[in-house]
Design an enzyme around this catalytic site. Structure first.
Site, PDB file in Angstrom:
ATOM      1  N   ARG A 158      21.178 -14.741   3.408  1.00 14.36           N
ATOM      2  CA  ARG A 158      22.514 -14.133   3.509  1.00 14.36           C
ATOM      3  C   ARG A 158      22.914 -13.490   2.172  1.00 14.36           C
ATOM      4  NH1 ARG A 158      21.535 -16.362   7.780  1.00 14.36           N
ATOM      5  NH2 ARG A 158      20.028 -14.714   7.571  1.00 14.36           N
ATOM      6  N   SER A 231      29.805 -17.242  11.531  1.00 15.96           N
ATOM      7  CA  SER A 231      29.759 -18.422  10.649  1.00 15.96           C
ATOM      8  C   SER A 231      30.552 -18.130   9.387  1.00 15.96           C
ATOM      9  CB  SER A 231      28.316 -18.741  10.251  1.00 15.96           C
ATOM     10  OG  SER A 231      27.582 -19.040  11.406  1.00 15.96           O
ATOM     11  N   GLU A 327      30.707 -17.010   3.797  1.00 14.50           N
ATOM     12  CA  GLU A 327      29.740 -15.958   4.117  1.00 14.50           C
ATOM     13  C   GLU A 327      30.410 -14.571   4.144  1.00 14.50           C
ATOM     14  OE1 GLU A 327      26.771 -16.828   7.306  1.00 14.50           O
ATOM     15  OE2 GLU A 327      27.311 -14.837   8.002  1.00 14.50           O
TER      16      GLU A 327
END
Ligand code: FAD
Length: 335
Positions: A158, A231, A327
């Site tokens: 990520r 998420s 995130e």
């Protein structure tokens, strides 16, 4: 005046000073160069599915990347050039229909293709970096467009150099897929849902979409749990020594000899925060289907998103000593 709430999937964020929609690569380039010349603030947006913008809005130009196009190039395997504004999931659907494997497990991820390298999107055992050859990047510092090989983008879990601060606009991607109607399933939950370890890519896509729907992880106007950024926290990676001190039941995956990945969802649940949790009086809550998603239940604000995120971080930190990292990208709001 357009608000960022209208342009983002979390549906929070105040007005933007200006919004420009670029429908071709040339328009995207011109819009960015024009915004940079003013010296004002600027923000490139695709689908707005990984940003939380503050309630005061954005005092600059929002450039919406809406350039479309998928072109097959000469080269080994299936070499594709895809424009930044191509909706990611439409690209996946197209490749699956063509019998090209490599991104089928990334089905159902909202947003644009141009944003995919920003956090090196991943799900169900596949990551963009598995198939990314290069990007065309309009560099903020030089004002020039250049082709950057995937190896030079700092892609990780990520993460990319762009997410870490390298400024510019992704104009397009080159991907290399395989001419193969079947794919390998590298994710145990998906393998057990489908019942096999390799399957037709069309079946993998359907299996992934079904799992994602059950978690509120596809955009669906009928599902209030999908009003989110997906998420909200990445799975923390900690040192092996530190991980040994955690309660023995803590799920852990070895990343390499010294690092261990933990489940952010497990840590949140075991810090006492359950699905559906919300702070008193707040319009923002944990999804009723997935502990990792923060959702706007209607009329929520960026400040409420930030409050819940910080509360979760504080609870996990005090229970386990682990600092969860958001995130999504926060703009004008503390996450
Ligand atoms: C329901 C749901 C499920 C999700 N599931 C997943 C998942 O499984 N895996 C996963 O990795 N992510 C997931 N996400 C997060 C998100 O969809 C991805 O990160 C996606 O790539 C974001 O695309 P976007 O176009 O919406 O980006 P945006 O939100 O518009 O932008 C995100 C960031 O990228 C920058 N950016 C966007 N376009 C460009 C461009 N052309 N050039 C330079 N910078 C750009 C923006 O400035 C911003 O910093 C999910 C989100 C939601 C809402």
């Amino acid at each position: 005046m357009t608000t960022l709430a209208e342009l983002t999937t979390m549906r929070v964020g105040g007005p933007a000073d200006a919004v420009v929609t670029a429908t071709t690569r040339d328009e995207l380039t011109d819009a960015a160069l024009a915004a940079w010349e003013t010296g004002d603030e600027w923000l490139v947006l695709g689908g707005g599915s990984n940003v939380v913008v503050g309630d005061a809005g954005f005092g600059g130009t929002v450039i919406r990347a809406a350039s479309r196009g998928i072109e097959r190039l000469d080269g080994d395997g299936v070499l594709l050039r895809v424009e930044a504004g191509e909706p990611w999931d439409e690209l996946v659907a197209h490749t699956v229909a063509q019998g090209w494997s490599g991104i089928e497990a990334l089905s159902g991820i909202p947003g644009s293709t141009g944003a995919a390298p920003i956090q090196n999107i991943g799900a169900y055992g596949q990551e963009l970096s598995d198939v990314l050859v290069a990007i065309d990047f309009l560099d903020y510092v030089t004002g020039q467009s250049e082709r950057l090989p995937a190896a030079d983008l700092g892609l990780g879990y990520r993460m990319s150099d762009m997410k870490a601060g390298r400024q510019g606009v992704v104009l397009g991607l080159e991907l290399r897929l395989e001419e193969s109607a079947s794919g390998v399933i590298r994710y145990s939950q998906l393998a057990s849902a489908i019942g096999v370890e390799s399957a037709p890519i069309a079946e993998i896509r359907e299996g992934v979409l079904a799992l994602r729907r059950a978690k509120g992880m596809v955009l669906d106007t009928a599902d209030p749990d999908s009003v989110s950024c997906g998420s909200f926290f990445t799975n923390p990676i900690v040192g092996e020594n530190f991980a040994r001190g955690l309660p023995p039941e803590t799920p852990q995956w070895l990343v390499d000899d010294t690092a261990v990945k933990l489940s952010a969802a497990w840590l949140i649940e075991h810090a006492g925060i359950t699905k559906g949790f919300r702070l008193p009086g707040s319009n923002v809550a944990i999804s009723s289907k997935h502990t990792l998603a923060i959702t706007n239940r209607g009329g929520g604000t960026a400040e409420e998103v930030g409050e819940l995120a910080r509360y979760i971080q504080a609870m996990v930190l005090s229970r386990f000593g682990v600092a969860l990292q958001p995130e999504p990208v926060g703009i004008g709001v503390e996450l």
